[in-house]
Design an enzyme around this catalytic site. Structure first.
Site, PDB file in Angstrom:
ATOM      1  N   ASP A 164      -4.979   0.012   8.697  1.00  0.00           N
ATOM      2  CA  ASP A 164      -4.742   0.411   7.065  1.00  0.00           C
ATOM      3  C   ASP A 164      -5.698  -1.620   6.365  1.00  0.00           C
ATOM      4  O   ASP A 164      -5.252  -1.777   5.506  1.00  0.00           O
ATOM      5  CB  ASP A 164      -3.509   0.312   6.709  1.00  0.00           C
ATOM      6  CG  ASP A 164      -2.326   1.615   6.874  1.00  0.00           C
ATOM      7  OD1 ASP A 164      -3.759   2.115   6.657  1.00  0.00           O
ATOM      8  OD2 ASP A 164      -1.381   1.344   7.101  1.00  0.00           O
ATOM      9  N   LYS A 204       0.168  -1.214   0.014  1.00  0.00           N
ATOM     10  CA  LYS A 204       0.008   0.255  -0.034  1.00  0.00           C
ATOM     11  C   LYS A 204       0.681   0.802   0.283  1.00  0.00           C
ATOM     12  O   LYS A 204       2.062   1.151   1.093  1.00  0.00           O
ATOM     13  CB  LYS A 204      -0.912  -0.327   1.221  1.00  0.00           C
ATOM     14  CG  LYS A 204      -1.658   1.403   1.586  1.00  0.00           C
ATOM     15  CD  LYS A 204      -1.852   1.666   2.932  1.00  0.00           C
ATOM     16  CE  LYS A 204       0.036   2.172   3.472  1.00  0.00           C
ATOM     17  NZ  LYS A 204      -0.145   2.608   4.857  1.00  0.00           N
TER      18      LYS A 204
END
Length: 296
Positions: free
Chosen positions: A138, A11
């Site tokens: 996340d 990410k």
């Protein structure tokens, strides 16, 4: 039943704005998140017992297996879903740890996708979404692994039509603890980092739409920032060295740190420029982790 396989893609926070710190101590964020074409690999062999083993070049950096987010996510889902089918996970670890690219979160999200497949659950199932957020801020965005504008503490996700962006990711192999970076940011509980008007403007910002040129996206992203970049660089000054090295690369269009660091990224005009920059950095800094590829 044959083994099931998922990837945990890196990410990358293309922008990261800290709106403020809530009274409960959590930080409200606004971040444009993309995913890279490099990933950990997670395999699930169905069985009666939940377990995990780790392989790959960075397996030793993961710490105690019992603390791994893969197992945390699976255990939390087991508390929500009666008679959850589990098995043995094997994690091939290639992404740096504590690097600002959500490696552990991506692995946990991959575990939830595997368990959803094994138990015939939808990823939209409220129990999976709840477990994702409980596992880590996340994990929800990594669950879909799709470019998003992420707000709140990670629970609000607005999909974005991000094109493929040529990029180089660089990590100096120095772990940075997220909690230390937020501590260095220095916000008190209930304190806003920005004014109310600025917060409203940020939350309503319009990003380019599907079909818009890569240049439009780069221009829009260039207007953003990463509010954690400065405090992270104070903790680990090598971050400034990485940013400087990327800014000096040929064809670079945008350079910034991802997440709480220490991984930094550069977006390039062409794939050829990204690949050339990656090769040059690997040669100049053999101790750094370097990936040249794309973000999407």
């Amino acid at each position: 039943m044959p083994a099931l396989v998922e990837e945990g893609r890196a990410k990358v926070n293309l922008t990261l704005r800290v709106v403020g710190r809530r009274v409960d101590g959590y930080h409200d964020l606004e971040s444009v998140v993309a995913f890279a074409d490099c990933a950990d690999r997670l395999t699930l062999e169905p069985g009666d017992t939940l377990s995990l083993s780790m392989t790959g070049p960075l397996a030793e950096a993961c710490g105690e297996t019992s603390d791994n987010l893969v197992l945390k996510a699976a255990r939390l889902l087991g508390e929500q879903v009666a008679d959850l089918r589990v098995g043995h996970f094997t994690l091939e670890k290639v992404l740096p740890v504590a690097a600002g690219i959500g490696g552990g979160s991506a692995d946990a999200a991959a575990a939830l996708r595997l368990l959803a497949r094994l138990n015939e659950l939808s990823l939209d199932d409220d129990r999976i979404r709840d477990v994702a957020l409980k596992t880590g801020a996340d994990v929800p965005v990594c669950l879909a692994s799709h470019a998003c504008d992420m707000t709140g503490v990670g629970e609000n996700l607005l999909p974005l039509a991000l094109p493929q962006l040529p990029c180089v990711l660089v990590n100096p192999r120095v772990p940075v603890a997220t909690k230390n970076v937020f501590k260095a940011l220095g916000l008190r509980n209930g304190e806003l980092l920005t004014g109310v008007v600025d917060v409203m403007m940020r939350s309503s910002a319009a990003w380019p739409e599907e079909g818009d040129a890569v240049a439009d996206w780069i221009d829009a992203l260039a207007g953003g920032t990463n509010d954690l970049e400065a405090p992270a660089a104070r903790i680990e000054p090598v971050i400034s060295d990485v940013l400087s090295a990327l800014r000096n690369a040929k064809g670079v269009r945008l350079v910034r740190m991802s997440g709480s660091g220490a991984t930094c990224f550069a977006i390039f005009a062409t794939d050829a420029d990204a690949q050339a920059a990656g090769e040059k950095l690997r040669s100049a800094q053999p101790g750094w982790w370097v990936h040249a590829g794309t973000l999407s």
